[in-house]
Each structure stands twice: as structure tokens, then as C-alpha cells.
Design a protein around this motif. Structure first.
Motif, short mmCIF file in Angstrom:
data_model
loop_
_atom_site.label_atom_id
_atom_site.label_comp_id
_atom_site.label_asym_id
_atom_site.label_seq_id
_atom_site.Cartn_x
_atom_site.Cartn_y
_atom_site.Cartn_z
N LYS A 9 -24.84 32.84 27.05
CA LYS A 9 -24.04 33.01 25.84
C LYS A 9 -23.97 34.48 25.45
O LYS A 9 -22.94 34.98 25.00
N PHE A 38 -21.36 35.96 27.43
CA PHE A 38 -20.01 35.57 27.01
C PHE A 38 -19.58 36.38 25.80
O PHE A 38 -18.44 36.83 25.68
N GLU A 50 -16.47 39.30 25.29
CA GLU A 50 -15.39 39.28 24.32
C GLU A 50 -15.34 40.58 23.53
O GLU A 50 -14.38 40.86 22.82
N ARG A 56 -14.46 34.25 16.42
CA ARG A 56 -13.53 33.12 16.54
C ARG A 56 -13.24 32.81 18.00
O ARG A 56 -13.15 31.65 18.39
N SER A 57 -13.10 33.84 18.83
CA SER A 57 -12.82 33.58 20.25
C SER A 57 -13.97 32.84 20.91
O SER A 57 -13.75 31.91 21.70
N ILE A 58 -15.17 33.25 20.57
CA ILE A 58 -16.34 32.58 21.17
C ILE A 58 -16.40 31.13 20.73
O ILE A 58 -16.62 30.22 21.55
N ALA A 72 -13.99 29.25 19.79
CA ALA A 72 -12.93 28.49 20.43
C ALA A 72 -13.27 28.18 21.89
O ALA A 72 -13.03 27.06 22.37
N SER A 73 -13.83 29.17 22.59
CA SER A 73 -14.20 28.92 23.99
C SER A 73 -15.28 27.86 24.07
O SER A 73 -15.25 26.99 24.95
N ASP A 74 -16.24 27.94 23.15
CA ASP A 74 -17.31 26.93 23.15
C ASP A 74 -16.73 25.54 22.94
O ASP A 74 -17.13 24.57 23.59
N LEU A 85 -13.81 24.55 23.68
CA LEU A 85 -13.12 24.18 24.92
C LEU A 85 -14.12 23.60 25.91
O LEU A 85 -13.87 22.61 26.59
N GLN A 86 -15.27 24.21 25.96
CA GLN A 86 -16.31 23.76 26.88
C GLN A 86 -16.79 22.36 26.50
O GLN A 86 -16.88 21.47 27.34
N MET A 101 -14.25 19.59 27.17
CA MET A 101 -14.22 19.23 28.57
C MET A 101 -15.40 18.32 28.92
O MET A 101 -15.24 17.33 29.62
#
Lengths: 154, 817
Positions: A109, A112, A116, A133-135, A137-139, A141-142, A145
Motif C-alpha cells: 500500500k 501504491f 500516486e 481520493r485516487s487511492i 478509488a483504486s482500493d 476497485l480492488q 473485483m
């Protein structure tokens, strides 16, 4: 540009290594050894800047972790301190009162978040909120999935 | 097959290991498990296994067998897999690996993925570690993304483009169209990365630089908005709005304004504004100020702005924060060449930094102090620097000693002061002095003819105190060997002469030979010194004994010397006096052939080895060339130099081949055989030379120049050892009511002469004859031609510069015959 960013403990154990230039593995190990020796050998109230080969080395101690980066000679050292500080703030926001253990157990993490904030040795985003916010959002997404696959994450 | 253990589980387990061996065992076990899991091509847990591998890699264990697995993860559809896969690629798959290129296709696909975070991963990986081939293949994709409206992707694409340009500079052109409206972005991330991209392009290509100069007004506007706008929570750092962006814009402005008057003028106001309005209580404000100062100093800014910048640096020097002091000293070092006077104003603060506790600051302060030494402050500065030399850490002593020697050589106000300074360095930091200093010092001492007695006396006394510091011992023994006769005859003028007998001197020298503290080189020095004293002392028998003892020394060098010296006593005794004669003045320059004027006013020399940033002032050298032209110096007068077989000299200093004319070996040296054509400017009337040399009478002084209140008087000295050298001292006095400042005396002589100008005592001729400027000129005149000189005087009087040329012809014959 920044050539590398290293995080290591007071005992010299490496917690994170980010390299922005291609360097052979053996040389990376040597650089890590040199940095830890030099930085850990500094007197407590010295200034945070060093010279090493043709690079400027900027380091700062946060609790039990040393943040150490190597910069081109024309970089602004005082700003580099701000860059290191910003990274610590981002980690702090993400983990909530970040400590060394957080970075040990969640090193991926930490990477990651770094990815960013910096790219190719340069700052890519100057707003704390945007990076966070990007992190998030990526989390998300993970997790989405994983939920879909109904398998636990690693 | 049970599921592989989770990452955090592994980390926890490994941390319980109490020894390195235990840890290694756990790692090996887990690696074996991971390997077999890889072999089974297990998709589900590949991600977990690679993550564990990355952890073990960070601990220092090999992880190359996971490289291909990273590729498979990147190719997977799952975001988690991609995330770990790209991380693994960045850690394990740099461009030196064979499988690196296999990533290209995956990255290409991911650059076009529907999810921006996947695109982001690909851009990040490419931008951090893409190889040249990969960059070539994928540049087009990056360029496309640079034009997207998605700011998240645009900022990453910009930095990716920077990486591509760094790897493959030829591709720079293709990104040019996309840069068109980068600066009109509102998004700070995009703005910042765009400025980085523009900076990179401008640094690499002068054409791009010209092209982007028109952006200066826009950049100034953006910077202005950042400063003037109110609090913006998103980008605020301690009350300053987006310092990262401000600094990058300042840096780009620096590059664009460099050597361009119009751009520099366009940014003057904003630079002044930033310099005065930025809050300095925290590091972030000082970071911006620092960048501003660097920009001001680099562009063609007006002088008021430059002074403002240097004053900011001066304020930095007084800041409590060490980092800021360090940064100030580094910047001042860069500017000391161009803005010397402005930096001089902060000299006392800089000298105070010599006492700082921080090692990095001390070093910078030392370098800067040496750069600031000039003829006016030499005494005060040297006091501080010698004090620093006494008390500093050993790591500084060698550099400090060299710096002191250099500064002393350039600006010594008097010979005695020079010798005293050298003595002080040798006695306090003698063991740290560099090896090449010994021959340089010896050369200096030989050239200070009138100080020989004083020097040898002081060195002798220093030897009595301490024989452990080798450079000091070497210089001392050499001097005692040369000038031992002055020592025992008690001739010293400068201080109370000491009573010392020949035996006492020989005791000391022999003591050096046997002492454990002496290095082999030192022993060589002292043996040669003892030998030389055989022509200066009367106790020759004692010397013979010593020399013969060492003929069987174990040290081969000493043995050889002793055997040769023995031979001198026996078979070649007739040559001994000539061989061991007093050394001539050693010329430092090794120039042969046509005359060169050597100006050693300190202006043409480089100041310190570390200040390599800025070009040196080269003006005086050009002026010297002008003088040569004035003499009609296009005649090429071939002067044939005779080269002697080099005698076994014990001390260095380069001997001009020209000095081969002096028969040091006893063999008559062949005179230059080529007839010299008379240069046209020699007046025929004076070509007949007087028939005798009245060397016993003192040579009368003469007035060389007297005009506009400036009078230049010359006094002469012919040194005994070398009859071809005349030492002329100029005395410049000023009868007007205003000082003459920046006084520079230059001289040119016909080609058959050689001229050496030593440093002047100062460059201010005080008004109303309150003092004078003295300068020593040495003229080498091997052909005993009539001395003629053309002089050029420049100085500033009552604010305006004055320049004058004059010819000096009426030299007394004793000065050149």
C-alpha cells in the motif's frame, strides 16, 4: 529528478525502496548500504543534507523511520524536505496515525500511495485530497473485483 | 494442496525469527513452496505468492524466479493482479532483465483500458522504468493520452512523456503539438507536470527554449495568481498556496530568462514580489525564497534585484535552521565570482559559520571564506582561517592548509608575513599538509631572498620543538642544508638571531636520520642537507663520517645517496663546491620560447578547486595580449634553449631549461648559437654596451613615471646567484587628494627578456602620499640586452577610470648588464 527514495529503520532495515533509474541489483544493495551508514552515522542535530557522488542526499527522521532520497545536483533541497513531508502526511491520512509497523505489514500500500504522488522521480499531484481520493478509488476497485470473484485478497 | 499462507501471516512469522539463520530457513522454506505453486500455474494465488516474494526481496533475498509471474499478473484481467504485477515489474523487471520487453504489449493494452486506474498503472510503470525500446514503441500512446481531457491521466502522461524524452531525446518533437494549451489547465496536478515537461524540453533543446519563451507572460500570470489568491484548502501548505508548483514555475522562468533581456525584464516584478511577500517562518516559504534567489542570480536581472537576492541569502545565514544556513552558503559560493562585492558584505557572518557545529556547514563556510580572501582583508581573514585550522576536524585540515597556502601566495602583504603564515601552518597542521606543498614551499622560500636567514632560523627552532610532522621536517632540513651558513653566522635581521654552532645543527640533522618518526623521504632530505653543509660549514670531517656510515644503510635510497656523496668527497672533490652551490631562484612557470607576461595579481588564477560553477574572469589575460601587440610583438625570435642532464635535485620546483645556462654541474653550457636578429625597437644609439659591470655599487633608483599625481619609482636588486635576474620593485605613490583605487600595474618587455610580476601589496594608492603600493618584478635577461619596458597603468580616480601607457627606457645600466 529524484533518483531513489529509501525508507529504513534505526537498525538499518529496509522498509521501502523506490528506484527511478535503472541500476544493477548489486549496485542497489551498495547504495542502500552506503545510505544507511551515512545517514545513521549523522549527529542528531546536523543539517538534513549530504553530498554523495554527484547527488544531493536529503533525509528526514520520522519517529523510528528514516526517509532518504537522492536528487540531482540542481534540485531544491528545501523543497525535497517538503516532498518527504507530504509523503508522510499521505501515509498518515491513509493509515490513520501511521507508524513503522503499518508500513512493514502493508508495504504494497505504501508503494501504491507513492505511485500516486511521484512518477518518474517528479511530483505528479500537489493536492493531498486528490491523491487520497485516487487511492481510495483504486482500493474500491480492488475490493469490488474480489467480491465478484468471492475470493479473499492476498 | 493447502492454500499458500497469506502475506501478513508470512510477515508476522518471519519477524519472530530470532537469528539471521532462522530467518533464512523460513525464507527458504517459503520460497520452495512458492516455486512449486508457480510450477502448478495456479492463477488464484499467484498474486499472493508474488506479494510474498516482493516482501522477501526487500529483505535482501533473491527473487528473480518471480519475474515471469509478474508478467502473467500484468496480463490478468483482475485489478488486484495488475496492481501487484506492475509493482513487481517495477521492483524486479528493470530494463537490464531479458524479459523486460515482454511487458510492452501488456502495457500497450492497458494504456487503452477502459478503467482509468488501469491506465494509470501502465503509465506509472512506463514512466518509472520503461526502456528506450519500450519508450519508442509506446510514445504514440503516451502522446495521445497527453491530449485527453481527463486530468488524472493527463498529468501522468506528461511525466511519462518526460521519461520518454529522457530515454529517447529524438522523440521530443512529437510531443510539441500536445503542449499547446497545457498551461491553460486549471488542475494543479496537470499544471505542475506540464511545467516539468516544458522544463525538460527547454533544457534539452535550444530551439524548444526559443519556442517556449513566449510562455513567460503566462507563467508570470499563473505565479501571480498563486501568490495573490486567498486561502485554497486543497493546495495549502502552512499558508502558502501550492509551493511545489511555485518552485517549478520559478525554475522554468530561470531557464527561459537566462541570457535573454526581454524575458528577464518581464519577470522582474513577480520575482521581486515573491522575494518580498513570501512568509519565511517555515521551511516551505524558505524553499520558495531559495528558488527565487537562484532564479534572480541566473537571469539578467537588474542590480537592485540582485542585491535583494544576496541580502536574502545573508538573512538565511542568520537563520536558526541549519538547513537554511547550509543552503545559503552553497548559493553564496556560486555567486561569489560574479557578485563578489555584494557577498563581501556578509563576510563576517560567513566567517562566524566556521565555528558552527555542523560539519557540512563548516566545510561550505571554509570554501566560501577562501573565495572571499583578497588583498584588503587578507590579514584579518587569515587570522580566522588559521584559528579554524587549529581547531577543526582532521578531515578539513588538508584542504584548509592548501587553501591557506594558495591565499597567502596570492595576497601576502609582506614576505615576512608570508613566511610566518607558512610556519604557522606547518607547525599546527604539518602532518596534514599535502605532499606537493613541500616543493612549492621550498620554491617560495628560495624566492624570498632577503628572508632566508629569518626563515632558516625559525624552521630550525621549530625542528627543535617537534620532529614528528614530516612536511615541516622536510622543508626545515632542506632550508638548513641550503642556508645553514646564515644560521650559524647569526645574521638574522627580522628577529633576534640565535646562537647556534655547527655541531648543534649537525646534531639535529643527524637526529632526524636516526629517529623512528622520520619517513624514508625525510631521511633522504636530511642526508642531502648534511652533505650540502660540507661546503658551508667547516666541520667537514664529521660530515664525511656520517655520509660514509650511511653507505651501508639498508634503505636503498639512502645507501645510493651516501655512496654518491662519498664519491664526491673522494674522486670528485673538485666538483663538490660547484655542485653544492646555493640554489638559484626557481621559476615556477615552465615556459620556453617567446616571452609571456605572467600576471600573478590573483585575478587570473582560479580561486578554489570546488568552485567550478562559473567562468573565471579572463579580462587581465586579454590586456596582456594587448600589451604584446603594442610592442609589435609579431617577431618570432627563436631563442634556443639548452637542456642540461637533470642533476639529482632533492627538492622540486620546476627549473626552467633556461637556467641550464648556469653551469651547475661544472660543465660549461653551450651558449645559444643562433644569431638573434635585432628587434627593430631597440635604439641603435644604445646598442654599444659598457665595458665593465660595476656590481659592487648599489644600483640607483629611478622614477619611471610621473603624471597626474601618480608617481612610480623603481628600485633595483641584482641577486648574486643568478646574474641574469634583476629584481625591480615598483613604488607607486599618489599626491592628489583622492585615493586611486583598483590600481593595476602591467608591464611588457621585449622578447629576449622574461618577466615575472608578483602580487602587489594592494590595489589602492592612498591619497596625499599616505602610503604606497609596491610590487616586485623579476626580469630575466640572459642575453644582457638593454632593458626596456612598456607599462600600462589602470586605476579609478574620483569615480572615473583612468588608463595610461608609458615607455620606460632610462634603466640604469647596472640593472641589465
Amino acid at each position: 529528478m529524484m533518483h531513489f527514495l529509501l525508507l529504513f529503520s534505526r537498525q538499518g532495515k529496509l522498509r521501502l525502496q523506490k528506484w527511478f533509474t535503472p541500476i544493477p541489483e548489486r549496485e542497489k544493495k551498495k547504495i542502500v548500504r552506503d545510505m544507511t551508514t551515512m545517514v545513521l552515522g549523522r549527529k542528531p542535530r546536523s543539517c538534513n543534507f549530504l553530498h554523495w557522488k554527484d547527488l544531493k542526499i536529503v533525509y528526514k527522521k520520522y519517529a523510528s523511520l528514516y526517509f532518504c532520497c537522492g536528487l540531482d545536483a540542481e534540485e531544491n533541497e528545501l523543497l525535497a524536505l517538503e516532498v518527504l513531508h507530504r509523503y508522510v502526511e499521505l501515509l498518515d491520512k491513509y493509515f490513520g496515525n501511521v507508524c513503522e509497523l503499518d508500513i512493514i505489514f502493508n508495504f504494497e500500500k505504501a508503494y501504491f500511495i507513492l505511485d500516486e504522488f511521484l512518477l518518474g522521480g517528479e511530483v505528479q499531484e500537489t493536492s493531498k485530497q486528490v491523491v487520497s481520493r485516487s487511492i481510495e478509488a483504486s482500493d474500491m476497485l480492488q475490493e469490488t473485483m474480489e467480491e465478484y470473484m468471492s475470493k479473499p485478497a492476498f | 494442496m493447502p492454500a499458500p499462507i497469506r502475506l501478513r501471516e508470512l510477515i508476522r512469522t518471519i519477524r519472530t525469527a530470532r537469528t539471521q539463520a532462522e530467518e533464512r530457513e523460513m525464507i527458504q522454506k517459503e520460497c520452495a513452496a512458492i516455486r512449486s505453486s508457480f510450477r502448478e500455474e495456479d492463477n488464484t494465488y499467484r498474486c499472493r505468492n508474488v506479494a510474498k516474494l516482493l516482501y522477501m526481496h526487500m529483505l535482501g533475498y533473491p527473487a528473480h524466479f518471480g519475474q515471469l509471474e509478474c508478467l502473467k499478473l500484468i496480463a490478468s484481467q483482475k485489478f488486484t493482479d495488475k496492481r501487484i504485477g506492475y509493482l513487481g515489474a517495477m521492483l524486479l523487471l528493470d530494463e537490464r532483465q531479458d524479459v523486460h520487453l515482454l511487458m510492452t504489449n501488456c502495457i500497450k493494452n492497458d494504456l487503452n483500458h477502459s478503467t482509468q486506474y488501469v491506465q494509470g498503472l501502465a503509465l506509472c510503470t512506463l514512466g518509472c522504468m520503461g526502456s528506450s525500446e519500450m519508450c519508442r514503441d509506446l510514445a504514440g500512446e503516451v502522446e495521445k493520452l497527453l491530449k485527453t481531457s481527463n486530468s488524472y491521466l493527463r498529468k501522468k502522461a506528461a511525466l511519462c512523456a518526460v521519461h520518454v524524452i529522457r530515454k529517447v531525446p529524438e522523440l521530443m518533437e512529437m510531443f510539441l503539438p500536445a503542449t499547446k494549451n497545457l498551461l491553460s489547465e486549471k488542475n494543479h496536478g496537470v499544471l505542475h507536470t506540464s511545467v516539468v515537461l516544458l522544463t525538460e524540453m527547454c533544457e534539452r533543446s535550444p530551439d524548444m527554449l526559443l519556442h517556449f519563451r513566449k510562455l513567460v507572460p503566462q507563467l508570470v500570470r499563473i505565479l501571480k495568481n498563486l501568490i495573490m489568491s486567498g486561502y485554497s484548502p486543497e493546495h495549502d501548505v502552512s499558508g502558502i498556496s501550492d509551493p511545489f508548483l511555485q518552485v517549478r514555475i520559478l525554475r522554468l522562468l530561470r531557464i527561459l530568462g537566462r541570457s535573454d533581456d526581454d524575458s528577464s525584464e518581464a519577470m522582474n516584478d513577480i520575482l521581486a514580489q515573491v522575494a518580498t511577500n513570501t512568509e519565511t517562518s517555515k521551511n516551505v516559504g524558505n524553499a520558495i525564497l531559495y528558488e527565487t534567489v537562484l532564479t534572480i542570480m541566473d537571469i539578467k536581472s537588474e542590480s537592485g534585484l540582485r542585491v535583494l537576492a544576496i541580502n536574502i541569502l545573508g538573512r538565511f545565514l542568520l537563520n536558526n535552521d541549519k538547513n537554511i544556513r547550509y543552503v545559503a552558503l552553497t548559493s553564496l559560493l556560486k555567486t561569489v565570482q560574479t557578485d563578489h562585492n555584494a557577498v563581501q558584505r556578509h563576510r563576517s557572518t560567513i566567517v562566524d559559520c566556521l565555528k558552527d557545529l555542523d560539519v557540512s556547514i563548516k566545510r561550505r563556510a571554509m570554501e566560501l571564506s577562501f573565495a572571499l580572501v583578497n588583498g584588503n582583508n587578507i590579514r584579518g581573514m587569515m587570522k580566522e582561517l588559521l584559528y579554524f585550522l587549529d581547531s577543526c576536524d582532521p578531515e578539513f585540515k588538508a584542504d584548509c592548509a592548501s587553501g591557506v597556502f594558495l591565499a597567502a601566495e596570492k595576497y601576502a602583504p609582506s614576505k615576512r608575513w608570508h613566511i610566518d603564515t607558512i610556519m604557522r601552518v606547518l607547525t599546527t597542521a604539518g602532518s596534514y599538509v599535502r605532499d606537493d606543498s613541500v616543493p612549492n614551499l621550498i620554491q617560495l622560500i628560495t624566492n624570498s631572498v632577503e628572508m632566508h636567514a629569518y626563515t632558516v632560523q625559525r624552521l630550525y627552532k621549530a625542528l627543535l620543538d617537534d620532529i614528528s610532522q614530516q612536511p615541516l621536517v622536510q622543508v626545515s632540513s632542506w632550508c638548513i642544508g641550503e642556508y645553514g651558513d646564515l644560521l650559524v653566522s647569526g645574521q638574522c635581521e627580522e628577529e633576534e638571531p640565535i646562537q647556534v654552532t655547527e655541531d648543534e645543527v649537525l646534531d639535529v640533522l643527524e637526529g632526524l636520520l636516526v629517529s623512528n618518526l622520520s619517513a624514508p623521504v625525510t631521511r633522504g632530505y636530511s642526508l642531502t642537507a648534511i652533505m650540502k653543509l660540507s661546503t658551508r660549514f667547516s666541520s667537514v670531517n664529521r660530515i664525511k663520517k656520517v655520509v660514509s656510515i650511511y653507505g651501508s644503510s639498508i634503505d636503498v635510497e639512502l645507501q645510493q645517496r651516501a655512496v654518491e656523496y662519498n664519491a664526491l668527497f673522494k674522486k670528485y672533490d673538485h666538483m663538490r663546491p660547484a655542485l653544492l652551490e646555493r640554489m638559484p631562484i626557481m621559476e615556477k612557470t615552465a615556459s620556453n620560447g617567446p616571452t609571456e607576461i605572467v600576471q600573478t595579481n590573483g585575478e587570473t588564477e582560479a580561486s578554489m578547486p570546488d568552485t567550478k560553477h562559473l567562468p573565471l574572469v579572463t579580462q587581465p589575460a586579454n590586456q596582456a595580449n594587448d600589451l604584446l601587440d603594442l610592442l609589435g610583438g609579431n617577431d618570432v625570435v627563436p631563442v634556443i634553449q639548452t637542456t642540461l642532464p637533470t642533476k639529482p635535485a632533492s627538492a622540486g620546483g620546476e627549473l626552467l631549461d633556461l637556467l641550464g645556462d648556469l653551469s651547475l654541474s661544472g660543465d660549461p653550457a653551450p651558449a645559444p648559437s643562433v644569431p638573434i636578429s635585432q628587434p627593430p625597437f631597440l635604439l641603435d644609439g644604445l646598442s654599444s654596451q659598457p665595458l665593465f659591470n660595476d656590481t659592487s655599487a648599489a644600483i640607483p633608483p629611478m622614477t619611471a613615471y610621473s603624471k597626474n599625481g601618480l608617481k612610480i619609482e623603481l628600485t633595483f636588486e641584482r641577486t648574486n646567484p643568478n646574474p641574469n635576474i634583476a629584481v625591480i620593485t615598483i613604488h607607486a605613490t599618489n599626491t592628489t587628494e583622492a585615493d586611486m583605487t583598483e590600481f593595476v600595474f602591467q608591464a611588457a618587455v621585449p622578447k629576449t627578456f622574461q618577466l615575472q610580476l608578483l602580487s602587489p601589496s594592494s590595489n589602492i594608492v592612498p591619497a596625499l602620499n599616505q602610503g604606497s603600493v609596491t610590487q616586485v618584478i623579476r626580469v630575466l635577461n640572459p642575453q644582457k640586452q638593454q632593458l626596456r619596458m612598456r607599462v600600462k597603468l589602470t586605476y579609478t580616480h574620483k569615480g572615473s577610470p583612468v588608463q595610461d601607457l608609458a615607455e620606460v627606457n632610462n634603466f640604469p645600466p647596472q640593472s641589465w648588464q
